[in-house]
Design an enzyme around this catalytic site. Structure first.
Site, PDB file in Angstrom:
ATOM      1  N   ILE A  63       0.675   5.183 -15.011  1.00 50.81           N
ATOM      2  CA  ILE A  63      -0.604   4.461 -15.045  1.00 50.81           C
ATOM      3  C   ILE A  63      -1.466   4.780 -13.823  1.00 50.81           C
ATOM      4  O   ILE A  63      -2.655   5.086 -13.977  1.00 50.81           O
ATOM      5  CB  ILE A  63      -0.379   2.952 -15.226  1.00 50.81           C
ATOM      6  CG1 ILE A  63       0.244   2.683 -16.608  1.00 50.81           C
ATOM      7  CG2 ILE A  63      -1.689   2.188 -15.083  1.00 50.81           C
ATOM      8  CD1 ILE A  63       0.575   1.234 -16.890  1.00 50.81           C
ATOM      9  N   GLY A 109      -0.243   2.943  -6.562  1.00 51.23           N
ATOM     10  CA  GLY A 109       1.178   3.224  -6.600  1.00 51.23           C
ATOM     11  C   GLY A 109       1.427   4.603  -7.180  1.00 51.23           C
ATOM     12  O   GLY A 109       0.525   5.433  -7.284  1.00 51.23           O
ATOM     13  N   GLU A 123       0.415   1.618   0.927  1.00 46.30           N
ATOM     14  CA  GLU A 123       1.808   1.649   1.377  1.00 46.30           C
ATOM     15  C   GLU A 123       2.373   3.052   1.214  1.00 46.30           C
ATOM     16  O   GLU A 123       3.055   3.572   2.080  1.00 46.30           O
ATOM     17  CB  GLU A 123       2.608   0.658   0.539  1.00 46.30           C
ATOM     18  CG  GLU A 123       4.109   0.754   0.686  1.00 46.30           C
ATOM     19  CD  GLU A 123       4.808  -0.156  -0.307  1.00 46.30           C
ATOM     20  OE1 GLU A 123       5.973   0.116  -0.616  1.00 46.30           O
ATOM     21  OE2 GLU A 123       4.211  -1.137  -0.770  1.00 46.30           O
TER      22      GLU A 123
END
Length: 441
Positions: free
Chosen positions: A229, A225, A248
């Site tokens: 982090i 993502g 994605e």
């Protein structure tokens, strides 16, 4: 600085068709009728000029609904006074639409990201599709550039397709092109693409990044993502070899991995040699990187996020953030109590795809506390109103700065103990007491 344009001279027929369809933004939106369903492209590919022109026509557009996914700008229509004229429906929230969802004047429709193309094309019966695109090439093709997501499925159903040609939009490969013959009108607007960047990581994020990197073997395929982090994870991957990307969304954090040869996609059975995603979002760094880069392919979300497709990548490592997790292993990733924060997106798609991948892992990450240690993100039960994004049956690995808990296949007692063990030490005794009251330990 504008992206380099490598277009050759247009052929006569293509050029004539282009000129015939080229209009101003005010003229283009006049063709949008009342009581229609308008779908916008995703995030960085939203057509800013068309959206603002549509807002200026709002008093003539009773019954119009705008469907968006991750709005990246504070558009004029994202305010309560728009509601009597134009309805707004979000399929994923950002900070610009969050207020409207929580106050009730903006709708939100739950979905798994891989199903979004189906919902938009079949359930709402789209009338109009608006997207920002790259400049047209010599063959008459525009590129959807930074976002494909549901574009093709919507175009098949829409009666009106208007594209906003933007010289800053990169030309990308994969399934990203649309021909001038498939477009009703073209407008021009060379605004800079919206950018999102992340500063220095927190100490907690750095520790989590190192712990996650230890779980990733050489030759793995990653879904990362965006955020502190994931950026920290990337810093700890520079010693790895032969990694791949099937995601994605891709962001700036993959560029260094590719440039240093860490990511080469060598062992991917699907799209070998290619970085695969549906959306690119970040700063100019990622937009320049993907421009005419044959190593990068963007595809519809119905492909990139299909759990079956994802599972065909061995050693698929899905790394996603969550907001809160309870002792059963239920994760709230999209709301804080009753307040909506984002959306399900592709998190569950990749959790399930990774768990069915040979050697794959779904890794959910979160700092152990919030508000500078005032509260624990590992809780006995989720807060009232919290949306369960990842069910207890779909939770695999959980990582905080205090360690790694592997929950899949574990009993409720084993789960509770594992999660307490990676909670902040200040909250462990309290969690144990609550777990005993709940007969978990």
């Amino acid at each position: 600085m504008l992206l380099e344009c490598k277009n050759k001279p247009f052929s006569g027929g293509v050029q004539a068709e282009y000129q015939n369809k080229l209009v101003g933004v005010e003229e283009a939106v006049k063709h949008i009728r009342p009581h229609t369903q308008v779908v916008l492209s995703t995030g960085p590919a939203e057509p800013y000029g068309l959206i603002e022109a549509l807002f200026r026509r709002r008093k003539d557009l009773q019954g119009v609904t705008i469907h968006h996914n991750l709005p990246m700008r504070p558009y004029s229509y994202l305010q309560e006074k728009t509601a009597p004229h134009i309805q707004v429906n979000a399929w994923f929230s950002s900070r610009h639409s969050r207020k409207g969802i929580n106050e009730g004047w903006c709708d939100y429709t739950p979905n798994h990201f891989h199903e979004l193309p189906y919902f938009l094309s079949e359930h709402i019966q789209p009338d109009v599709f608006l997207a920002a695109v790259s400049p047209m090439d010599e063959e008459g093709y525009f590129s959807f550039g930074t976002a494909v997501t549901y574009n093709y499925e919507v175009i098949e159903k829409a009666r009106l397709v208007i594209v906003e040609e933007n010289q800053h939009m990169p030309f990308t490969f994969g399934r990203t092109r649309i021909h001038i013959s498939e477009v009703n009108y073209v407008v021009k607007n060379n605004c800079l693409l919206p950018e999102i960047s992340f500063g220095k990581s927190s100490p907690e994020a750095e520790v989590i990044g190192g712990l996650v990197a230890e779980q990733i073997p050489d030759g793995a395929t990653l879904q990362l993502g965006i955020g502190d982090i994931p950026n920290s994870v990337v810093k700890h991957l520079l010693s790895k070899k032969d990694l791949g990307i099937h995601a994605e969304m891709i962001s700036d954090n993959i560029v260094e991995l590719v440039e240093k040869g860490v990511v080469n996609n060598r062992y991917k059975p699907l799209n070998p040699g290619k970085v695969v995603a549906s959306v690119a979002l970040g700063t100019k760094k990622i937009y320049d990187f993907i421009h005419r880069n044959p190593m990068v392919e963007l595809h519809p979300a119905s492909y990139t996020n299909n759990p079956v497709v994802i599972s065909h990548n061995p050693n698929l490592m899905a790394i996603n953030a969550t907001l809160e997790i309870d002792l059963f292993g239920q994760c709230a990733s999209e709301s804080i109590g009753y307040n909506y924060y984002s959306g399900t997106g592709g998190q569950v798609d990749f959790c399930r795809g990774a768990m069915h991948s040979r050697g794959g892992k779904s890794i959910l990450v979160l700092p152990s506390t919030y508000n500078r240690g005032s509260g624990s993100r590992i809780v006995p039960c989720l807060k009232p109103g919290s949306i369960v994004s990842v069910t207890k049956n779909d939770t695999d690995y959980v990582v905080t700065e205090y360690g790694v808990a592997h929950l899949r296949g574990k009993s409720l007692r084993q789960r509770a103990l594992a999660l307490i063990n990676i909670a902040h030490p200040d909250f462990r005794n309290e969690l144990k007491r609550e777990a005993q009251k709940m007969a978990l330990i």
